[in-house]
Design a protein around this motif. Structure first.
Motif, PDB file in Angstrom:
ATOM      1  N   UNK A  17     -64.173 -26.160  -7.291  1.00 15.61           N
ATOM      2  CA  UNK A  17     -63.364 -24.997  -7.671  1.00 15.61           C
ATOM      3  C   UNK A  17     -63.437 -24.754  -9.167  1.00 15.61           C
ATOM      4  N   UNK A  18     -63.481 -25.838  -9.942  1.00 17.42           N
ATOM      5  CA  UNK A  18     -63.555 -25.714 -11.401  1.00 17.42           C
ATOM      6  C   UNK A  18     -64.860 -25.041 -11.821  1.00 17.42           C
ATOM      7  N   UNK A  22     -65.543 -21.013 -13.427  1.00 14.51           N
ATOM      8  CA  UNK A  22     -66.266 -20.649 -14.649  1.00 14.51           C
ATOM      9  C   UNK A  22     -67.379 -19.635 -14.397  1.00 14.51           C
ATOM     10  N   UNK A  23     -67.946 -19.668 -13.213  1.00 13.65           N
ATOM     11  CA  UNK A  23     -69.150 -18.871 -12.955  1.00 13.65           C
ATOM     12  C   UNK A  23     -68.849 -17.540 -12.272  1.00 13.65           C
ATOM     13  N   UNK A  24     -67.726 -17.467 -11.569  1.00  5.43           N
ATOM     14  CA  UNK A  24     -67.483 -16.293 -10.725  1.00  5.43           C
ATOM     15  C   UNK A  24     -67.331 -15.009 -11.532  1.00  5.43           C
ATOM     16  N   UNK A  25     -66.778 -15.102 -12.747  1.00  2.00           N
ATOM     17  CA  UNK A  25     -66.569 -13.890 -13.548  1.00  2.00           C
ATOM     18  C   UNK A  25     -67.878 -13.226 -13.961  1.00  2.00           C
ATOM     19  N   UNK A  60     -73.688 -16.504 -17.331  1.00  2.00           N
ATOM     20  CA  UNK A  60     -73.676 -17.324 -16.117  1.00  2.00           C
ATOM     21  C   UNK A  60     -74.637 -18.497 -16.248  1.00  2.00           C
ATOM     22  N   UNK A  61     -75.824 -18.237 -16.815  1.00  2.00           N
ATOM     23  CA  UNK A  61     -76.806 -19.306 -17.016  1.00  2.00           C
ATOM     24  C   UNK A  61     -76.268 -20.367 -17.969  1.00  2.00           C
ATOM     25  N   UNK A  62     -75.644 -19.936 -19.072  1.00  2.00           N
ATOM     26  CA  UNK A  62     -75.099 -20.880 -20.051  1.00  2.00           C
ATOM     27  C   UNK A  62     -74.014 -21.744 -19.422  1.00  2.00           C
ATOM     28  N   UNK A  63     -73.164 -21.125 -18.618  1.00  2.00           N
ATOM     29  CA  UNK A  63     -72.076 -21.886 -17.997  1.00  2.00           C
ATOM     30  C   UNK A  63     -72.615 -22.873 -16.968  1.00  2.00           C
ATOM     31  N   UNK A  64     -73.629 -22.473 -16.213  1.00  2.00           N
ATOM     32  CA  UNK A  64     -74.217 -23.378 -15.224  1.00  2.00           C
ATOM     33  C   UNK A  64     -74.916 -24.558 -15.897  1.00  2.00           C
ATOM     34  N   UNK A  65     -75.642 -24.291 -16.987  1.00  4.84           N
ATOM     35  CA  UNK A  65     -76.303 -25.374 -17.703  1.00  4.84           C
ATOM     36  C   UNK A  65     -75.280 -26.348 -18.286  1.00  4.84           C
ATOM     37  N   UNK A  66     -74.173 -25.803 -18.796  1.00  3.01           N
ATOM     38  CA  UNK A  66     -73.119 -26.662 -19.322  1.00  3.01           C
ATOM     39  C   UNK A  66     -72.524 -27.516 -18.206  1.00  3.01           C
TER      40      UNK A  66
END
Length: 220
Positions: A17-18, A22-25, A60-66
């Protein structure tokens, strides 16, 4: 106080969920941009939609990599991570935000859970300054004697009162959402890395520090 242990399935569900939180927005913004491209004929609006899609895809890419580095396996058991990689994903995460990142960590290989701890503390610190500010990350010592400090400075910087207990694994109530699980998980990572977390708050400033358990034991 009794040390709290979260059920593994609940831990996995809350961590998922966390990440989704972060990614859904940015993913939703990409969908909105595509709908505009599909329906609009006006070139100005189509240009706006393309900009929205591009920026949201980058976010979205930055958040997924993080998240991959902060929450993922990051290699096999016992693997080390270059702090340069951690800096890269952290700067990518904060690159488009109002919060500025000051990274004062030398380039070196560190046990993966120490690096994951730094990144998780960055997320917790960022949440204390919703109006924006500065996140300063510093590290002193090597992998065996590392002392980590993450400081958030900004208007009305504040850490929710129940989060220190979650960081220490001694909450008054179990984590119930994506922000709560962030602190609880950081506490688990710190324990696995044999580090102790402490929190200090001043006016417009929140500081979270981690130091080796052995250093604490020597003082005591």
């Amino acid at each position: 106080m009794t040390v709290f242990a979260l059920d593994p399935l609940d831990l996995a569900a809350l961590l998922c969920s966390r990440v989704c939180h972060d990614v859904i927005s940015p993913v939703g913004a990409i969908i909105n941009g595509l709908e505009v491209l599909d329906e609009e004929k006006d070139e100005e609006m189509r240009g706006y939609a393309m900009d929205l899609i591009k920026k949201s895809a980058e976010q979205a890419s930055a958040r997924l990599q993080f998240c991959r580095l902060a929450f993922g396996a990051a290699g096999s058991a016992g693997a080390s991570i270059d702090t340069g990689d951690a800096e890269k994903v952290a700067r990518g995460l904060f690159g488009g935000e109002r919060t500025q990142l000051e990274w004062n960590v030398p380039h070196l290989l560190m046990p993966k859970n120490q690096v994951k701890l730094i990144l998780n503390l960055c997320l917790i610190a960022a949440a204390t300054v919703p109006r924006g500010g500065t996140i300063a990350v510093s590290l002193n010592g090597g992998s065996e004697t590392a002392r980590i400090s993450v400081t958030a400075q900004g208007t009305n910087a504040k850490l929710a009162g129940h989060l220190p207990g979650l960081l220490k694994g001694t909450p008054e109530q179990p984590p119930s959402g994506p922000h709560d699980i962030q602190a609880y998980y950081a506490g688990l990572v710190a324990t696995d890395a044999k580090m102790v977390l402490t929190v200090a708050a001043e006016t417009d400033c929140v500081r979270i520090e981690a130091e080796p358990m052995q250093a604490i034991a020597k003082v005591l």
